[in-house]
Enzyme design. Structure first.
Site, PDB file in Angstrom:
ATOM      1  N   SER A  67      68.122 118.467 144.223  1.00  0.00           N
ATOM      2  CA  SER A  67      67.953 119.817 143.660  1.00  0.00           C
ATOM      3  C   SER A  67      67.241 120.743 144.638  1.00  0.00           C
ATOM      4  CB  SER A  67      67.151 119.762 142.361  1.00  0.00           C
ATOM      5  OG  SER A  67      67.830 119.025 141.390  1.00  0.00           O
TER       6      SER A  67
HETATM    7  N1  SAM Z   1      66.533 114.918 140.193  1.00  0.00           N
HETATM    8  C1  SAM Z   1      67.406 114.783 141.321  1.00  0.00           C
HETATM    9  C2  SAM Z   1      66.726 114.894 142.641  1.00  0.00           C
HETATM   10  O1  SAM Z   1      65.516 115.163 142.679  1.00  0.00           O
HETATM   11  O2  SAM Z   1      67.405 114.671 143.643  1.00  0.00           O
HETATM   12  C3  SAM Z   1      68.561 115.733 141.321  1.00  0.00           C
HETATM   13  C4  SAM Z   1      69.551 115.325 140.402  1.00  0.00           C
HETATM   14  S1  SAM Z   1      71.224 115.814 140.579  1.00  0.00           S
HETATM   15  C5  SAM Z   1      71.135 117.571 140.457  1.00  0.00           C
HETATM   16  C6  SAM Z   1      71.726 115.232 138.958  1.00  0.00           C
HETATM   17  C7  SAM Z   1      71.749 113.732 138.821  1.00  0.00           C
HETATM   18  O3  SAM Z   1      71.964 113.420 137.460  1.00  0.00           O
HETATM   19  C8  SAM Z   1      72.851 113.067 139.608  1.00  0.00           C
HETATM   20  O4  SAM Z   1      72.327 112.074 140.448  1.00  0.00           O
HETATM   21  C9  SAM Z   1      73.750 112.473 138.523  1.00  0.00           C
HETATM   22  O5  SAM Z   1      74.398 111.275 138.906  1.00  0.00           O
HETATM   23  C10 SAM Z   1      72.758 112.258 137.406  1.00  0.00           C
HETATM   24  N2  SAM Z   1      73.334 112.152 136.062  1.00  0.00           N
HETATM   25  C11 SAM Z   1      74.343 112.877 135.512  1.00  0.00           C
HETATM   26  N3  SAM Z   1      74.563 112.465 134.242  1.00  0.00           N
HETATM   27  C12 SAM Z   1      73.668 111.473 133.982  1.00  0.00           C
HETATM   28  C13 SAM Z   1      73.418 110.635 132.849  1.00  0.00           C
HETATM   29  N4  SAM Z   1      74.119 110.720 131.719  1.00  0.00           N
HETATM   30  N5  SAM Z   1      72.427 109.723 132.957  1.00  0.00           N
HETATM   31  C14 SAM Z   1      71.712 109.587 134.101  1.00  0.00           C
HETATM   32  N6  SAM Z   1      71.918 110.327 135.199  1.00  0.00           N
HETATM   33  C15 SAM Z   1      72.883 111.269 135.145  1.00  0.00           C
END
Ligand code: SAM
Length: 218
Positions: A67
């Site tokens: 992010s």
């Molecule tokens: N918090 C992260 C960082 O600091 O890098 C950024 C996250 S990225 C914008 C969103 C993440 O949410 C992705 O890695 C994606 O695979 C995960 N994601 C999406 N749907 C999800 C779910 N149902 N459960 C867990 N993770 C999920």
């Protein structure tokens, strides 16, 4: 390959990044200090060290992103974290946001649905210093009922709707911060579970996140 060296140059770039985030409106000094303390270039391939200190999201593989630092600071500020609070994070991704939460001395439970990202984080040496950070492979829509209730919940992907099971896993008096789908962009929401069990909904600025998807991906 990841770098493990945090030089004066990196610290200088980080200080500039913190100044930019402050100018954009983040005022919680504990959040700004946490951003200052986490070497964001450790979370990217060493080829992208310069980009690590630009205030923008960046690809981390598996079609996911680390992010934008401003967004991390924004969501963290809305959570108003106090030391030792139990936080559930949905979407570990690069584990950068999880590290910022751990810097604030929160007990962090972070779930990721993508196995490759989960496994990469399990091997990530830098994270081992955060004894209060626990990583899980699973579907964030389900939360972590075994470890509930949580003081705070943070969703770092665009939620298509409010995940009911997560609201159930939130303590009374606690809050959940999430970007809720409104078409191309999402509006940041803070849902506070009041002492009588009712939910207070507050709406903030618009952001653009990758989608929160149902189920695990092996
Ligand atoms: N918090 C992260 C960082 O600091 O890098 C950024 C996250 S990225 C914008 C969103 C993440 O949410 C992705 O890695 C994606 O695979 C995960 N994601 C999406 N749907 C999800 C779910 N149902 N459960 C867990 N993770 C999920």
């Amino acid at each position: 390959m990841r770098t493990t060296e945090d030089s004066y140059l990196h610290k200088g770039l980080r200080k500039k990044l913190v100044d930019q985030i402050r100018e954009k409106g983040i005022s919680d000094e504990s959040v700004l200090l946490a951003i200052m303390n986490v070497p964001r270039h450790f979370f990217l391939d060493s080829a992208f060290e310069k980009q690590a200190y630009e205030d923008r999201a960046f690809p981390i593989g598996e079609e996911q992103t680390i992010s934008q630092p401003y967004t991390v600071a924004y969501q963290t500020q809305l959570l108003q974290i106090k030391p030792f609070e139990k936080i559930l994070e949905v979407g570990t991704g690069s584990a950068y946001q999880a590290s910022v939460l751990a810097e604030l001395k929160a007990k962090v439970y972070s779930i990721e649905r993508q196995k490759k990202l989960f496994e990469a984080n399990k091997k990530f040496e830098f994270l081992k210093q955060y004894r209060s950070l626990r990583l899980f492979y699973g579907d964030g829509f389900e939360g972590l009922p075994t470890f509930a209730p949580f003081d705070k919940i943070l969703i770092t992907a665009a939620a298509p709707y409010i995940p009911e099971k997560l609201l159930e896993q939130l303590k009374k008096g606690g809050c959940m911060v999430l970007p809720l789908d409104e078409g191309d962009n999402q509006r940041m929401h803070r849902l506070t579970k009041q002492l009588d069990g009712t939910i207070l909904e507050e709406k903030f600025d618009e952001f653009s996140f990758v989608p929160m998807l149902i189920g695990k991906r092996g």
